[in-house]
Design a protein around this motif. Sequence first.
Motif, mmCIF file in Angstrom:
data_model
loop_
_atom_site.group_PDB
_atom_site.id
_atom_site.type_symbol
_atom_site.label_atom_id
_atom_site.label_comp_id
_atom_site.label_asym_id
_atom_site.label_seq_id
_atom_site.Cartn_x
_atom_site.Cartn_y
_atom_site.Cartn_z
ATOM 1 N N GLY A 1 8.294 25.733 -37.352
ATOM 2 C CA GLY A 1 7.506 26.947 -36.644
ATOM 3 C C GLY A 1 6.005 27.124 -37.134
ATOM 4 N N VAL A 2 5.354 25.789 -37.677
ATOM 5 C CA VAL A 2 3.761 25.846 -37.604
ATOM 6 C C VAL A 2 3.397 25.517 -36.569
ATOM 7 C CG1 VAL A 2 2.323 24.695 -39.124
ATOM 8 C CG2 VAL A 2 4.401 25.805 -40.184
ATOM 9 N N ARG A 3 2.131 25.708 -36.226
ATOM 10 C CA ARG A 3 1.066 25.343 -35.440
ATOM 11 C C ARG A 3 -0.259 24.916 -35.665
ATOM 12 N NH1 ARG A 3 0.223 28.386 -29.673
ATOM 13 N NH2 ARG A 3 -1.789 27.367 -28.846
ATOM 14 N N LEU A 4 -0.140 23.765 -36.178
ATOM 15 C CA LEU A 4 -1.540 23.241 -36.772
ATOM 16 C C LEU A 4 -2.447 23.005 -35.761
ATOM 17 C CD1 LEU A 4 0.210 20.881 -39.723
ATOM 18 C CD2 LEU A 4 -1.026 23.230 -39.929
ATOM 19 N N GLY A 5 -3.539 22.871 -36.056
ATOM 20 C CA GLY A 5 -4.723 22.659 -35.012
ATOM 21 C C GLY A 5 -5.155 21.145 -35.286
ATOM 22 N N ASN A 6 -6.155 20.765 -34.606
ATOM 23 C CA ASN A 6 -6.741 19.420 -34.815
ATOM 24 C C ASN A 6 -7.979 19.597 -35.608
ATOM 25 O OD1 ASN A 6 -4.948 18.115 -32.669
ATOM 26 N ND2 ASN A 6 -6.084 19.513 -31.352
ATOM 27 N N THR A 7 -8.202 18.600 -36.490
ATOM 28 C CA THR A 7 -9.445 18.823 -37.281
ATOM 29 C C THR A 7 -10.241 17.226 -37.183
ATOM 30 O OG1 THR A 7 -8.683 17.570 -39.254
ATOM 31 C CG2 THR A 7 -8.268 20.154 -38.856
ATOM 32 N N ALA A 8 -11.546 17.227 -37.196
ATOM 33 C CA ALA A 8 -12.219 16.008 -37.293
ATOM 34 C C ALA A 8 -13.452 16.233 -38.475
ATOM 35 C CB ALA A 8 -13.125 16.001 -35.932
ATOM 36 N N GLY A 9 -12.983 15.330 -39.489
ATOM 37 C CA GLY A 9 -13.751 15.167 -40.658
ATOM 38 C C GLY A 9 -13.621 16.222 -41.680
ATOM 39 N N ARG A 10 -12.815 17.339 -41.485
ATOM 40 C CA ARG A 10 -12.678 18.311 -42.485
ATOM 41 C C ARG A 10 -12.082 17.914 -43.848
ATOM 42 N NH1 ARG A 10 -11.141 23.148 -38.237
ATOM 43 N NH2 ARG A 10 -12.927 22.616 -37.011
ATOM 44 N N LEU A 11 -11.163 16.914 -43.905
ATOM 45 C CA LEU A 11 -10.261 16.565 -44.921
ATOM 46 C C LEU A 11 -11.238 15.537 -45.683
ATOM 47 C CD1 LEU A 11 -6.791 16.268 -43.744
ATOM 48 C CD2 LEU A 11 -7.577 17.888 -45.177
ATOM 49 N N GLY A 12 -11.865 14.839 -45.005
ATOM 50 C CA GLY A 12 -12.825 13.782 -45.494
ATOM 51 C C GLY A 12 -13.529 13.035 -44.375
ATOM 52 N N LYS A 13 -14.544 12.233 -44.695
ATOM 53 C CA LYS A 13 -15.129 11.510 -43.608
ATOM 54 C C LYS A 13 -14.457 10.499 -42.971
ATOM 55 C CE LYS A 13 -19.475 8.756 -42.998
ATOM 56 N NZ LYS A 13 -20.576 7.900 -43.618
ATOM 57 N N ARG A 14 -14.281 10.737 -41.548
ATOM 58 C CA ARG A 14 -13.550 9.846 -40.658
ATOM 59 C C ARG A 14 -12.183 9.865 -40.771
ATOM 60 N NH1 ARG A 14 -16.098 4.163 -39.775
ATOM 61 N NH2 ARG A 14 -14.708 4.529 -38.071
ATOM 62 N N ILE A 15 -11.752 11.058 -41.509
ATOM 63 C CA ILE A 15 -10.442 11.539 -41.458
ATOM 64 C C ILE A 15 -10.105 12.720 -40.399
ATOM 65 C CG2 ILE A 15 -8.210 12.496 -42.826
ATOM 66 C CD1 ILE A 15 -9.485 11.380 -45.222
ATOM 67 N N ASP A 16 -9.371 12.284 -39.373
ATOM 68 C CA ASP A 16 -8.999 13.587 -38.369
ATOM 69 C C ASP A 16 -7.554 13.746 -38.359
ATOM 70 O OD1 ASP A 16 -11.801 12.844 -37.691
ATOM 71 O OD2 ASP A 16 -11.454 11.703 -35.996
ATOM 72 N N THR A 17 -7.365 14.901 -37.750
ATOM 73 C CA THR A 17 -5.914 15.098 -37.799
ATOM 74 C C THR A 17 -5.656 15.730 -36.241
ATOM 75 O OG1 THR A 17 -6.008 17.422 -38.306
ATOM 76 C CG2 THR A 17 -5.761 15.896 -40.263
ATOM 77 N N ARG A 18 -4.477 15.377 -35.640
ATOM 78 C CA ARG A 18 -4.109 15.598 -34.436
ATOM 79 C C ARG A 18 -2.866 16.513 -34.543
ATOM 80 N NH1 ARG A 18 -8.529 15.712 -33.878
ATOM 81 N NH2 ARG A 18 -9.933 14.218 -32.641
ATOM 82 N N ALA A 19 -2.628 17.724 -33.927
ATOM 83 C CA ALA A 19 -1.529 18.363 -33.954
ATOM 84 C C ALA A 19 -1.475 19.138 -32.768
ATOM 85 C CB ALA A 19 -1.283 19.182 -34.897
ATOM 86 N N TRP A 20 -1.211 20.454 -32.545
ATOM 87 C CA TRP A 20 -1.092 21.234 -31.283
ATOM 88 C C TRP A 20 -2.336 21.041 -30.440
ATOM 89 C CZ3 TRP A 20 2.705 23.900 -29.282
ATOM 90 C CH2 TRP A 20 2.469 24.620 -28.185
ATOM 91 N N GLY A 21 -2.191 20.591 -29.253
ATOM 92 C CA GLY A 21 -3.116 20.272 -28.347
ATOM 93 C C GLY A 21 -4.010 19.308 -28.312
ATOM 94 N N GLY A 22 -3.341 18.294 -29.386
ATOM 95 C CA GLY A 22 -4.297 17.076 -29.433
ATOM 96 C C GLY A 22 -3.504 15.874 -29.073
ATOM 97 N N TYR A 23 -4.111 14.530 -29.144
ATOM 98 C CA TYR A 23 -3.148 13.280 -28.620
ATOM 99 C C TYR A 23 -3.632 11.986 -29.385
ATOM 100 C CZ TYR A 23 -6.843 12.517 -25.632
ATOM 101 O OH TYR A 23 -8.096 12.205 -24.835
ATOM 102 N N VAL A 24 -2.979 11.071 -29.661
ATOM 103 C CA VAL A 24 -3.547 9.910 -30.027
ATOM 104 C C VAL A 24 -3.041 8.785 -29.096
ATOM 105 C CG1 VAL A 24 -3.574 10.462 -32.593
ATOM 106 C CG2 VAL A 24 -1.453 9.371 -31.655
ATOM 107 N N VAL A 25 -3.686 7.632 -29.088
ATOM 108 C CA VAL A 25 -3.125 6.602 -28.122
ATOM 109 C C VAL A 25 -1.938 5.948 -28.736
ATOM 110 C CG1 VAL A 25 -3.781 4.278 -27.261
ATOM 111 C CG2 VAL A 25 -5.566 6.252 -27.412
ATOM 112 N N ALA A 26 -0.781 5.755 -28.263
ATOM 113 C CA ALA A 26 0.487 5.349 -28.705
ATOM 114 C C ALA A 26 0.407 3.781 -28.864
ATOM 115 C CB ALA A 26 1.647 5.676 -27.541
ATOM 116 N N PRO A 27 1.248 3.337 -29.799
ATOM 117 C CA PRO A 27 1.349 2.032 -30.152
ATOM 118 C C PRO A 27 2.051 1.066 -28.999
ATOM 119 C CG PRO A 27 2.922 3.419 -31.328
ATOM 120 C CD PRO A 27 2.175 4.298 -30.759
ATOM 121 N N GLY A 28 1.480 0.037 -28.935
ATOM 122 C CA GLY A 28 1.850 -0.754 -27.524
ATOM 123 C C GLY A 28 0.701 -0.739 -26.449
#
Length: 196
Positions: free
Chosen positions: A37-64
């Motif tokens: 029930g939680v809708r987290l957003g995306n962040t870039a550098g907010r938790l620390g330098k070079r720490i990004d988070t991806r959640a609602w509306g975000g994406y990452v490149v998949a392994p492989g």
Amino acid sequence: MATFKALCERTGHAVPTTRTVRTASGGFHLYFTAPSGVRLGNTAGRLGKRIDTRAWGGYVVAPGSVTYAGAYAVVVDVPPVPLPDWLYARLMLRQSSRGRMAPPSSVRASSYATAGFNAEITSVRAAPEGERNATLLRAARALGRFIAWGDLPRNQVEEALQLAGEDVGLSPRSCAATIRSGLNWSIARNGQRRAA
């Protein structure tokens, strides 16, 4: 990864053991399941330098996947664990305190400028994938005239657009370049507002 480990140490927590992927550039993606029930957003550098988070509306490149820089590969092959409570709390604190920008507080801001500001920020936040950068550019161009006319402060417009762009998954660098381009274009073409 060193920054994330330092964040864990500072907060008194171990680095979580969860599904982990090495990126083509040598970074790491740690996968977590989101609380129900939680809708987290995306962040870039907010938790620390070079720490990004991806959640609602975000994406990452998949392994492989293989890019010009190399392959993405699973290095810890376990199912994703739930997002740790302490990390969830930090993300929610950042999201609630910075996720929404206040409307312009300038005494010179007209109701028209304030309405335009709110509408453009909302349009960026609602932009569908594939149209996000173009929507951000249009918003910057639309708001640039209010800066040129003295209705809105540039730094507040830039910050609000930057946060909205990052929240929908655009990179910080891409957002900044698009915003700068759109505002400069609009300011150069609008100049001072003529008296009625």
